[in-house]
Scaffold this motif. Structure first.
Motif, PDB file in Angstrom:
ATOM      1  N   LEU A   1       0.811  -1.215   0.000  1.00 44.61           N
ATOM      2  CA  LEU A   1       0.000   0.000   0.000  1.00 44.61           C
ATOM      3  C   LEU A   1       0.849   1.271   0.000  1.00 44.61           C
ATOM      4  CD1 LEU A   1      -2.796   1.343   0.099  1.00 44.61           C
ATOM      5  CD2 LEU A   1      -2.684   1.182   2.595  1.00 44.61           C
TER       6      LEU A   1
ATOM      7  N   ILE B   1      -4.398  -6.337  -0.712  1.00 44.14           N
ATOM      8  CA  ILE B   1      -3.336  -5.539  -0.099  1.00 44.14           C
ATOM      9  C   ILE B   1      -2.542  -6.447   0.830  1.00 44.14           C
ATOM     10  CG2 ILE B   1      -2.836  -3.715   1.585  1.00 44.14           C
ATOM     11  CD1 ILE B   1      -3.532  -2.551  -1.099  1.00 44.14           C
TER      12      ILE B   1
ATOM     13  N   SER C   1       0.496  -5.643   3.462  1.00 42.10           N
ATOM     14  CA  SER C   1       1.196  -4.471   3.993  1.00 42.10           C
ATOM     15  C   SER C   1       1.726  -4.710   5.394  1.00 42.10           C
ATOM     16  CB  SER C   1       0.222  -3.272   4.004  1.00 42.10           C
ATOM     17  OG  SER C   1       0.735  -2.193   4.733  1.00 42.10           O
TER      18      SER C   1
ATOM     19  N   ARG D   1      -2.895  -1.530  11.367  1.00 38.43           N
ATOM     20  CA  ARG D   1      -4.301  -1.782  11.058  1.00 38.43           C
ATOM     21  C   ARG D   1      -5.175  -0.537  11.248  1.00 38.43           C
ATOM     22  NH1 ARG D   1      -7.784  -5.469  10.042  1.00 38.43           N
ATOM     23  NH2 ARG D   1      -6.197  -7.069   9.906  1.00 38.43           N
TER      24      ARG D   1
ATOM     25  N   GLN E   1      -4.327   1.760   7.993  1.00 38.49           N
ATOM     26  CA  GLN E   1      -4.387   1.355   6.593  1.00 38.49           C
ATOM     27  C   GLN E   1      -5.801   1.422   6.015  1.00 38.49           C
ATOM     28  OE1 GLN E   1      -1.414   1.983   6.501  1.00 38.49           O
ATOM     29  NE2 GLN E   1      -0.567   0.302   5.300  1.00 38.49           N
ATOM     30  N   PHE E   2      -6.794   0.973   6.764  1.00 40.71           N
ATOM     31  CA  PHE E   2      -8.156   0.987   6.243  1.00 40.71           C
ATOM     32  C   PHE E   2      -8.654   2.422   6.066  1.00 40.71           C
ATOM     33  CE2 PHE E   2      -7.904  -3.305   7.972  1.00 40.71           C
ATOM     34  CZ  PHE E   2      -8.492  -4.038   6.946  1.00 40.71           C
TER      35      PHE E   2
ATOM     36  N   MET F   1      -7.076   3.952   2.883  1.00 42.06           N
ATOM     37  CA  MET F   1      -7.699   3.448   1.661  1.00 42.06           C
ATOM     38  C   MET F   1      -9.074   4.068   1.446  1.00 42.06           C
ATOM     39  SD  MET F   1      -6.542  -0.519   2.096  1.00 42.06           S
ATOM     40  CE  MET F   1      -7.496  -1.117   0.697  1.00 42.06           C
TER      41      MET F   1
ATOM     42  N   ASN G   1     -10.593   1.514  -1.415  1.00 44.37           N
ATOM     43  CA  ASN G   1     -10.846   0.307  -0.619  1.00 44.37           C
ATOM     44  C   ASN G   1     -11.716  -0.711  -1.345  1.00 44.37           C
ATOM     45  OD1 ASN G   1     -12.658   2.547  -0.140  1.00 44.37           O
ATOM     46  ND2 ASN G   1     -13.779   1.217   1.264  1.00 44.37           N
TER      47      ASN G   1
ATOM     48  N   PHE H   1     -10.370  -3.967  -3.456  1.00 40.94           N
ATOM     49  CA  PHE H   1      -9.656  -5.090  -2.859  1.00 40.94           C
ATOM     50  C   PHE H   1     -10.584  -6.054  -2.132  1.00 40.94           C
ATOM     51  CE2 PHE H   1      -6.788  -1.519  -3.263  1.00 40.94           C
ATOM     52  CZ  PHE H   1      -5.748  -2.117  -3.975  1.00 40.94           C
TER      53      PHE H   1
ATOM     54  N   LYS I   1      -9.521  -8.339   0.005  1.00 42.84           N
ATOM     55  CA  LYS I   1      -9.049  -8.576   1.370  1.00 42.84           C
ATOM     56  C   LYS I   1      -7.775  -7.770   1.598  1.00 42.84           C
ATOM     57  CE  LYS I   1      -8.604 -12.516   4.561  1.00 42.84           C
ATOM     58  NZ  LYS I   1      -9.897 -12.289   5.218  1.00 42.84           N
ATOM     59  N   VAL I   2      -7.594  -7.354   2.844  1.00 43.96           N
ATOM     60  CA  VAL I   2      -6.388  -6.639   3.262  1.00 43.96           C
ATOM     61  C   VAL I   2      -5.647  -7.510   4.263  1.00 43.96           C
ATOM     62  CG1 VAL I   2      -5.474  -4.580   4.401  1.00 43.96           C
ATOM     63  CG2 VAL I   2      -7.470  -4.392   2.877  1.00 43.96           C
TER      64      VAL I   2
ATOM     65  N   LEU J   1      -2.472  -7.746   6.723  1.00 46.66           N
ATOM     66  CA  LEU J   1      -1.517  -6.893   7.415  1.00 46.66           C
ATOM     67  C   LEU J   1      -0.602  -7.714   8.310  1.00 46.66           C
ATOM     68  CD1 LEU J   1      -3.940  -4.004   8.463  1.00 46.66           C
ATOM     69  CD2 LEU J   1      -2.426  -4.083   6.473  1.00 46.66           C
TER      70      LEU J   1
END
Length: 230
Positions: A10, A125, A127, A131, A134-135, A138, A144, A147, A149-150, A152
């Motif tokens: 990211l 993502i 990264s 947490r 990051q959300f 995005m 956001n 994607f 799923k993210v 981390l």
């Protein structure tokens, strides 16, 4: 299509961390009137960046905790100029963390590329970022929804380039290694990390890094270059 799953870093791959951090620090610097301590904002920021880079390596290696990382990196510039006020450091770090995820600056062509890839590939993502930030980053940048799923590092307390986070990401997204590609700007975390598990890599080399320890699967200097590859 050669790939089905594309894992993006990211910060400084899609979301312009360097630019957004500079803007955020500049605002916080002015708010706290740090000219009373530093010769200029540039002096403050250069002190911060140099020490911050070292601390992130320690954090990635598991030598310091997230809380230690944040306490030390924000306190250090003040200590450097003889200001030993931990409460001040905590206040400006809190304000910085509240401000930076509201910034929406992306790298050039980021949205265009995500729009182009969306529907053709499964996008994720992967990264090392925090947490709680990051959300929000995005969402502020309006990316956001691209994607599925993210993933981390905080999910499993293991950071890129450790192979375990790549295997975890594959498992969590039900992706197949041979069908997956890692896209990132960090040679060590993203590119060497992906190669370590035999995942194809796309090195976003916008900084012009020349001495590479191996040839990545792909190298791009602009996100726009993805159009001619994928």
């Amino acid at each position: 299509m050669m790939y089905k799953s594309i894992f993006f870093d990211l910060d400084d791959t899609l979301w312009d961390f360097s630019g957004n951090a500079y803007d955020s620090f500049s605002e916080v610097y002015a708010h706290y009137d740090f000219d009373q301590y530093f010769d200029s904002f540039d002096q403050f920021y250069s002190i911060y960046k140099e020490h911050n880079a070292r601390l992130w390596i320690e954090y990635g290696n598991g030598n310091i905790t997230k809380n230690e990382l944040n306490r030390k990196r924000f306190f250090y510039p003040l200590q450097y100029v003889g200001v030993h006020d931990e409460d001040l450091a905590k206040s400006y770090s809190d304000d910085f963390f509240e401000l930076i995820p509201t910034k929406s600056k992306l790298l050039p062509y980021a949205k265009e590329i995500l729009e182009y890839l969306s529907g053709k590939y499964r996008l994720f993502i992967l990264s090392n970022g925090f947490r709680e930030l990051q959300f929000r980053k995005m969402t502020s940048a309006g990316i956001n929804h691209y994607f599925e799923k993210v993933i981390l590092s905080e999910d499993i307390q293991i950071h890129k380039p450790n192979p375990e986070i790549f295997y975890f990401a594959l498992s969590a997204t039900q992706s197949i290694l041979s069908d997956s590609l890692m896209v990132g700007d960090s040679w060590e975390a993203d590119i060497a990390g992906a190669k370590g598990v035999n995942m194809d890599q796309m090195f976003f080399n916008y900084s012009g890094m020349e001495e590479l320890s191996f040839k990545p699967t792909y190298t791009i200097k602009s996100l726009k270059d993805i159009l001619s590859i994928l």
